[in-house]
Design a protein around this motif. Structure first.
Motif, PDB file in Angstrom:
ATOM      1  N   ALA A  96      16.247 -44.577  -4.853  1.00 50.79           N
ATOM      2  CA  ALA A  96      16.875 -45.775  -4.211  1.00 50.79           C
ATOM      3  C   ALA A  96      18.452 -45.701  -4.459  1.00 50.79           C
ATOM      4  CB  ALA A  96      16.447 -46.884  -4.935  1.00 50.79           C
ATOM      5  N   GLU A  97      18.975 -45.684  -3.195  1.00 51.86           N
ATOM      6  CA  GLU A  97      20.459 -45.596  -2.872  1.00 51.86           C
ATOM      7  C   GLU A  97      21.186 -46.760  -3.212  1.00 51.86           C
ATOM      8  OE1 GLU A  97      18.581 -42.225  -0.368  1.00 51.86           O
ATOM      9  OE2 GLU A  97      18.397 -44.057  -0.730  1.00 51.86           O
ATOM     10  N   SER A  98      22.228 -47.007  -3.538  1.00 55.96           N
ATOM     11  CA  SER A  98      23.348 -48.105  -3.309  1.00 55.96           C
ATOM     12  C   SER A  98      24.644 -47.998  -3.314  1.00 55.96           C
ATOM     13  CB  SER A  98      22.808 -49.173  -4.541  1.00 55.96           C
ATOM     14  OG  SER A  98      23.139 -48.596  -5.823  1.00 55.96           O
ATOM     15  N   GLY A  99      25.401 -48.898  -3.133  1.00 55.62           N
ATOM     16  CA  GLY A  99      26.774 -48.747  -2.907  1.00 55.62           C
ATOM     17  C   GLY A  99      27.383 -48.510  -1.788  1.00 55.62           C
ATOM     18  N   GLY A 100      26.611 -48.176  -0.684  1.00 56.44           N
ATOM     19  CA  GLY A 100      27.177 -48.264   0.752  1.00 56.44           C
ATOM     20  C   GLY A 100      27.910 -49.453   1.158  1.00 56.44           C
ATOM     21  N   GLY A 101      28.677 -49.544   2.280  1.00 53.33           N
ATOM     22  CA  GLY A 101      29.402 -50.516   2.901  1.00 53.33           C
ATOM     23  C   GLY A 101      30.599 -50.256   3.840  1.00 53.33           C
ATOM     24  N   GLN A 102      31.252 -51.129   4.169  1.00 53.97           N
ATOM     25  CA  GLN A 102      32.409 -51.001   4.966  1.00 53.97           C
ATOM     26  C   GLN A 102      33.791 -50.627   4.433  1.00 53.97           C
ATOM     27  OE1 GLN A 102      32.462 -53.318   8.334  1.00 53.97           O
ATOM     28  NE2 GLN A 102      34.122 -52.267   9.398  1.00 53.97           N
TER      29      GLN A 102
ATOM     30  N   GLY B  81      16.550 -43.134  -9.741  1.00 53.23           N
ATOM     31  CA  GLY B  81      15.265 -42.508  -9.636  1.00 53.23           C
ATOM     32  C   GLY B  81      14.131 -43.128 -10.634  1.00 53.23           C
ATOM     33  N   SER B  82      13.098 -43.199 -10.093  1.00 50.77           N
ATOM     34  CA  SER B  82      11.886 -43.994 -10.700  1.00 50.77           C
ATOM     35  C   SER B  82      10.601 -43.118 -10.382  1.00 50.77           C
ATOM     36  CB  SER B  82      11.855 -45.259 -10.360  1.00 50.77           C
ATOM     37  OG  SER B  82      11.460 -45.484  -8.913  1.00 50.77           O
TER      38      SER B  82
END
Length: 125
Positions: free
Chosen positions: A5-11, A24-25
């Motif tokens: 699961a990715e996170s941290g993206g944005g503009q 990871g899991s």
């Protein structure tokens, strides 16, 4: 079954920074090589950065070398991508991927065994 699961993206504005995270899991990732890929609208998915299971070796695409840094924390099942000096051409969906029990430095789309769903990064000029 491995899950990422990715996170941290944005503009962000050109010249700015973002840090992506990949959790990871369902699997112990400490023996797997991990990598980040990206896919811009209308383009093929491409390699961005890869890291050996130990964290001691890292690999980068020429387009991001010197600006991006990949790292991992095996105790937390986490992989990170620190992105600095972002450019408009870095705009893409970024994917985390793993290759089971791999110790080499080759990271191609077809060679990766499992993927996350991606996180969108938009760099405005």
């Amino acid at each position: 079954q491995e899950q990422l699961a990715e996170s941290g993206g944005g503009q962000v504005q050109a010249g700015g920074s973002l840090k992506l995270s990949c959790r990871g899991s369902g699997h112990t990732f400490k023996n797997d090589a991990m990598a980040w890929f990206r896919q811009a609208l209308g383009k093929e998915r491409e390699f961005v950065a890869g890291i050996h299971w130990s964290g001691y070796s890292t690999y980068y695409a020429d387009a991001v070398k010197g600006r991006f840094t990949i790292s991992r924390d095996n105790a937390k099942n986490m992989v990170y991508l620190q992105m600095n000096s972002l450019k408009s051409e870095d705009t893409a969906t970024y994917y985390c991927a793993g290759r089971r029990y791999y110790s080499g430095g080759v990271f191609t789309v077809g060679a990766m065994n499992y993927w996350g769903k991606g996180t969108l990064v938009t760099v405005s000029s």
